[in-house]
Each structure stands twice: as C-alpha cells, then as structure tokens.
Scaffold this motif. Sequence first.
Motif, PDB file in Angstrom:
ATOM      1  N   ILE A  84       0.850  -1.188   0.000  1.00 16.01           N
ATOM      2  CA  ILE A  84       0.000   0.000   0.000  1.00 16.01           C
ATOM      3  C   ILE A  84       0.887   1.238   0.000  1.00 16.01           C
ATOM      4  O   ILE A  84       2.082   1.167   0.298  1.00 16.01           O
ATOM      5  N   ALA A  85       0.304   2.365  -0.359  1.00 18.25           N
ATOM      6  CA  ALA A  85       1.030   3.634  -0.364  1.00 18.25           C
ATOM      7  C   ALA A  85       0.866   4.317   0.987  1.00 18.25           C
ATOM      8  O   ALA A  85      -0.222   4.335   1.561  1.00 18.25           O
ATOM      9  N   PHE A  86       1.961   4.880   1.484  1.00 20.87           N
ATOM     10  CA  PHE A  86       1.948   5.549   2.784  1.00 20.87           C
ATOM     11  C   PHE A  86       2.543   6.941   2.606  1.00 20.87           C
ATOM     12  O   PHE A  86       3.747   7.104   2.413  1.00 20.87           O
ATOM     13  N   THR A 196      13.353   1.031   0.769  1.00 23.91           N
ATOM     14  CA  THR A 196      11.983   1.448   0.483  1.00 23.91           C
ATOM     15  C   THR A 196      11.857   2.009  -0.928  1.00 23.91           C
ATOM     16  O   THR A 196      12.700   2.780  -1.383  1.00 23.91           O
ATOM     17  N   ILE A 197      10.802   1.613  -1.610  1.00 23.21           N
ATOM     18  CA  ILE A 197      10.485   2.143  -2.937  1.00 23.21           C
ATOM     19  C   ILE A 197       9.479   3.276  -2.762  1.00 23.21           C
ATOM     20  O   ILE A 197       8.506   3.148  -2.008  1.00 23.21           O
ATOM     21  N   THR A 201       5.942  11.150  -3.172  1.00 19.93           N
ATOM     22  CA  THR A 201       6.146  11.355  -1.729  1.00 19.93           C
ATOM     23  C   THR A 201       5.525  10.239  -0.897  1.00 19.93           C
ATOM     24  O   THR A 201       5.465  10.342   0.331  1.00 19.93           O
ATOM     25  N   SER A 202       5.068   9.180  -1.544  1.00 16.12           N
ATOM     26  CA  SER A 202       4.448   8.059  -0.830  1.00 16.12           C
ATOM     27  C   SER A 202       5.369   6.845  -0.857  1.00 16.12           C
ATOM     28  O   SER A 202       5.923   6.498  -1.902  1.00 16.12           O
ATOM     29  N   PHE A 253       8.057   6.693  11.562  1.00 18.31           N
ATOM     30  CA  PHE A 253       8.002   5.569  10.617  1.00 18.31           C
ATOM     31  C   PHE A 253       8.248   6.067   9.194  1.00 18.31           C
ATOM     32  O   PHE A 253       9.064   5.513   8.446  1.00 18.31           O
ATOM     33  N   TYR A 254       7.576   7.136   8.826  1.00 15.24           N
ATOM     34  CA  TYR A 254       7.689   7.709   7.483  1.00 15.24           C
ATOM     35  C   TYR A 254       9.102   8.237   7.226  1.00 15.24           C
ATOM     36  O   TYR A 254       9.698   7.970   6.172  1.00 15.24           O
ATOM     37  N   LEU A 255       9.645   8.979   8.186  1.00 13.99           N
ATOM     38  CA  LEU A 255      10.979   9.554   8.002  1.00 13.99           C
ATOM     39  C   LEU A 255      12.050   8.473   7.916  1.00 13.99           C
ATOM     40  O   LEU A 255      12.979   8.566   7.103  1.00 13.99           O
TER      41      LEU A 255
END
Length: 268
Positions: A84-86, A196-197, A201-202, A253-255
């Motif tokens: 999924i996209a985050f 991570t791919i 920006t997702s 998590f995102y960073l």
Amino acid sequence: MSRLIRRPVILGATLVLSVIALLRFNVPATVLVMVVGVTTAVLVGRHQAGLFKIRVRPRGRREPVWQPKVHHKELPAPADDPVIAFGEPVVELFASRTPPLSHLPLSATVRSQLDGFALGRTRRIVEAPDLLAHAAADAESWPFVETTVQKTLALAHSRGIQLDPAGQPRLTQALALSAVQGVLLAEWRQLEDGQTIWDGTSARIRASDAFAIQHITEAMERRQLPELFAGIARRPPDFEVRLLLPYALATAFYLRLRGPAPNATAAA
C-alpha cells in the motif's frame, strides 16, 4: 547499605538537569539527559533489589557468555500482505478510530491474518526493554527521533497547545518513545523488503504495517497520556492531545523509511 546512590536521588537529579537542559539548550539535549538518567535509575534499582550484582572479573579469566534460549516468535507472515502507499502523516487521519484500511476491499480472512500478525509485532515492539536508551546510542536512528519530536512539538504549538516547562521533559520523553517505536517498525519493514520504494512522496509499505501502527498506538495511549498532560499548561477544546502519539509514531516511521535499510547482520 549500598554504596550506590539511591534511585529517588537519581530521578530527582534527572528531573532538575532535564529542566536546565530544556531552558538552556534544546529538546534533543533534554531527551538525552532523561534517557541517561532513567536508564541509570533502572539499573541502580535492579542492583539494589538484588536482581544482579556488579562483579569485577579477574584479568585473564573468561566466563561463558550468556545467550538467550527463548525468543518470542511472531505468527507466520500473512499469505497476502498487500503493498500500500503511505504518504506523509496528517494528524487528522488519526482522529477516527475506524479499523485500519477500511477503505480497501480486503476479505475477512485477510484482515484477520494481517491483524494477528500485527499484534505479534506490536507486542515485540511495546515490550522491548530500554528502547530509548538503545535508540539514543544509535547514531543512525536517533536523528529521525529528534526530527520527529521537533515536528510534533511544532504541531502542538500550531494547534494552540501551551507547554508547561516543569512537565515538558515528561511530554518530550513520551513523544520520543513513540518516535522510537515508529523507527523500529520502519527498520523491520526495510529488513524484510529491502530499501523502500517511493512513488513520489508516498512510500510502499505493507498492509500489516498500518495495523501495527494502530495497535501500538492503542497499547501505549493509556500509559502515555499522563506523561503528555504533565507537560501541557493549556490546550484548545478542539484538539485531542492523544493524537500527538500516533502522529509521532507514524511520522518517525515515514521519516525512517527514507533512510538506508539497516544492516541485517547488525540487527540480528
């Protein structure tokens, strides 16, 4: 009586030094002071309780190195853990308590498998000992924690929250712990899927990660809310303070996903 300084003295000194660090330096310095102080207090308390003894090993004598024999094991990975996209987290996304990914057409079986797998991962993260101390000693992970705490405090200010300097170290530590948990979850994802791919920006993550983020938040909210409120002097009626915790977790998590994948050998 033990020659070590008593734990209450250490905790009191930690609080005083944290306030001084907050007033004279910055938030990262305050977090570092708290981590060192709390870790020292825990070790002293365990020593005084007789849980371990400090021994001086004679030179030249080697003792067998302790190795853990029992490891908590997660449930097997789901047969279907969709990508999924985050995107970069927005605090409003955490206002509702709807089930994760309710907008996706996932079958009840897949949801059950994802939920069970995420619960196991949540337990390992929530029960991991001394997370803050380990993260503070990790030059690769700690910058993501510091950045997340700064972003979360900036969000709080922008929403009209006024901080109490006397209690802000407790609030900062709570945010830092949530950030560390988010960093750990991201590193776990990278260990399994590699670098991570990104689609713009997702980030591409797994559906089970969304379940884990919600479960970690639910597990930590009750115990961390008093720490948040301890550092707040005034809050607006239209903003829920609890939202700072999932925001910090998801932001870290995102960073961390933008960073390089951790070394699998070192992580083991």
